[in-house]
Design a protein around this motif. Structure first.
Motif, PDB file in Angstrom:
ATOM      1  N   UNK A  16      32.093  41.315  48.066  1.00  0.00           N
ATOM      2  CA  UNK A  16      32.027  42.118  46.854  1.00  0.00           C
ATOM      3  C   UNK A  16      33.210  41.913  45.925  1.00  0.00           C
ATOM      4  N   UNK A  17      34.188  41.135  46.343  1.00  0.00           N
ATOM      5  CA  UNK A  17      35.407  40.887  45.567  1.00  0.00           C
ATOM      6  C   UNK A  17      35.396  39.419  45.155  1.00  0.00           C
ATOM      7  N   UNK A  18      35.312  39.151  43.876  1.00  0.00           N
ATOM      8  CA  UNK A  18      35.242  37.782  43.362  1.00  0.00           C
ATOM      9  C   UNK A  18      36.652  37.200  43.275  1.00  0.00           C
ATOM     10  N   UNK A  19      37.040  36.492  44.312  1.00  0.00           N
ATOM     11  CA  UNK A  19      38.391  35.937  44.375  1.00  0.00           C
ATOM     12  C   UNK A  19      38.618  34.876  43.308  1.00  0.00           C
ATOM     13  N   UNK A  20      37.571  34.128  42.966  1.00  0.00           N
ATOM     14  CA  UNK A  20      37.691  33.124  41.907  1.00  0.00           C
ATOM     15  C   UNK A  20      37.982  33.758  40.551  1.00  0.00           C
ATOM     16  N   UNK A  21      37.328  34.863  40.264  1.00  0.00           N
ATOM     17  CA  UNK A  21      37.576  35.581  39.007  1.00  0.00           C
ATOM     18  C   UNK A  21      38.993  36.154  38.991  1.00  0.00           C
ATOM     19  N   UNK A  22      39.457  36.645  40.136  1.00  0.00           N
ATOM     20  CA  UNK A  22      40.828  37.161  40.224  1.00  0.00           C
ATOM     21  C   UNK A  22      41.823  36.043  39.914  1.00  0.00           C
ATOM     22  N   UNK A  23      41.606  34.873  40.505  1.00  0.00           N
ATOM     23  CA  UNK A  23      42.472  33.717  40.245  1.00  0.00           C
ATOM     24  C   UNK A  23      42.487  33.373  38.753  1.00  0.00           C
ATOM     25  N   UNK A  24      41.309  33.301  38.138  1.00  0.00           N
ATOM     26  CA  UNK A  24      41.232  32.942  36.722  1.00  0.00           C
ATOM     27  C   UNK A  24      41.960  33.952  35.844  1.00  0.00           C
ATOM     28  N   UNK A  25      41.825  35.224  36.167  1.00  0.00           N
ATOM     29  CA  UNK A  25      42.494  36.263  35.386  1.00  0.00           C
ATOM     30  C   UNK A  25      44.013  36.146  35.512  1.00  0.00           C
ATOM     31  N   UNK A  26      44.504  35.948  36.718  1.00  0.00           N
ATOM     32  CA  UNK A  26      45.944  35.805  36.949  1.00  0.00           C
ATOM     33  C   UNK A  26      46.455  34.531  36.271  1.00  0.00           C
ATOM     34  N   UNK A  27      45.725  33.453  36.433  1.00  0.00           N
ATOM     35  CA  UNK A  27      46.119  32.162  35.841  1.00  0.00           C
ATOM     36  C   UNK A  27      46.193  32.265  34.320  1.00  0.00           C
ATOM     37  N   UNK A  28      45.188  32.860  33.704  1.00  0.00           N
ATOM     38  CA  UNK A  28      45.170  32.997  32.241  1.00  0.00           C
ATOM     39  C   UNK A  28      46.316  33.861  31.740  1.00  0.00           C
ATOM     40  N   UNK A  29      46.589  34.949  32.440  1.00  0.00           N
ATOM     41  CA  UNK A  29      47.617  35.896  31.999  1.00  0.00           C
ATOM     42  C   UNK A  29      49.041  35.380  32.201  1.00  0.00           C
ATOM     43  N   UNK A  30      49.215  34.378  33.058  1.00  0.00           N
ATOM     44  CA  UNK A  30      50.568  33.876  33.343  1.00  0.00           C
ATOM     45  C   UNK A  30      50.746  32.405  32.958  1.00  0.00           C
ATOM     46  N   UNK A  31      49.795  31.827  32.244  1.00  0.00           N
ATOM     47  CA  UNK A  31      49.815  30.394  31.930  1.00  0.00           C
ATOM     48  C   UNK A  31      51.064  29.958  31.179  1.00  0.00           C
ATOM     49  N   UNK A  32      51.652  30.857  30.405  1.00  0.00           N
ATOM     50  CA  UNK A  32      52.835  30.496  29.628  1.00  0.00           C
ATOM     51  C   UNK A  32      54.100  30.379  30.475  1.00  0.00           C
ATOM     52  N   UNK A  33      54.096  30.940  31.688  1.00  0.00           N
ATOM     53  CA  UNK A  33      55.323  30.902  32.480  1.00  0.00           C
ATOM     54  C   UNK A  33      55.150  30.490  33.934  1.00  0.00           C
ATOM     55  N   UNK A  34      53.930  30.218  34.353  1.00  0.00           N
ATOM     56  CA  UNK A  34      53.718  29.818  35.750  1.00  0.00           C
ATOM     57  C   UNK A  34      52.659  28.727  35.845  1.00  0.00           C
TER      58      UNK A  34
END
Length: 92
Positions: A16-34
């Motif tokens: 029930x937890x979309x780990x791929x979507x979690x990754x994409x959200x984290x990646x998008x939000x931190x793309x400028x520094x990580x």
């Protein structure tokens, strides 16, 4: 300089937890520094982001050389994970 963060996904015991979507959200939000990537042998990382579906597994991928381990277990964890990466507070 961007932080080097390795990413591992658990076995996904909580479908029930979309780990791929979690990754994409984290990646998008931190793309400028990580820079998030799959871990490579012999590399050192500022942190290891472990995206899990539950809290039952104690395995923290100790064989991966990283200064910190960040756990993301549920959707509610995502804002805190992003904030920790942004503030350089990458702790378990």
């Amino acid at each position: 300089m961007k932080k080097k963060i390795a990413v591992k996904f658990c076995g996904g015991c909580n479908p029930g937890y979309d780990r791929g979507a979690a990754y994409q959200e984290i990646r998008s939000a931190t793309a400028d520094l990580a820079e998030l990537s799959l871990p490579a042998d012999g590399e050192h990382y500022d942190a290891l982001l472990i995206i899990r579906g539950c809290t039952g597994c104690p395995y923290l991928y100790e064989e991966i050389d990283a200064d910190a381990r960040i756990l993301c277990v549920k959707r509610d964890d995502i804002p805190e994970v992003i904030e920790n990466i942004r503030n350089n507070e990458m702790k378990e």
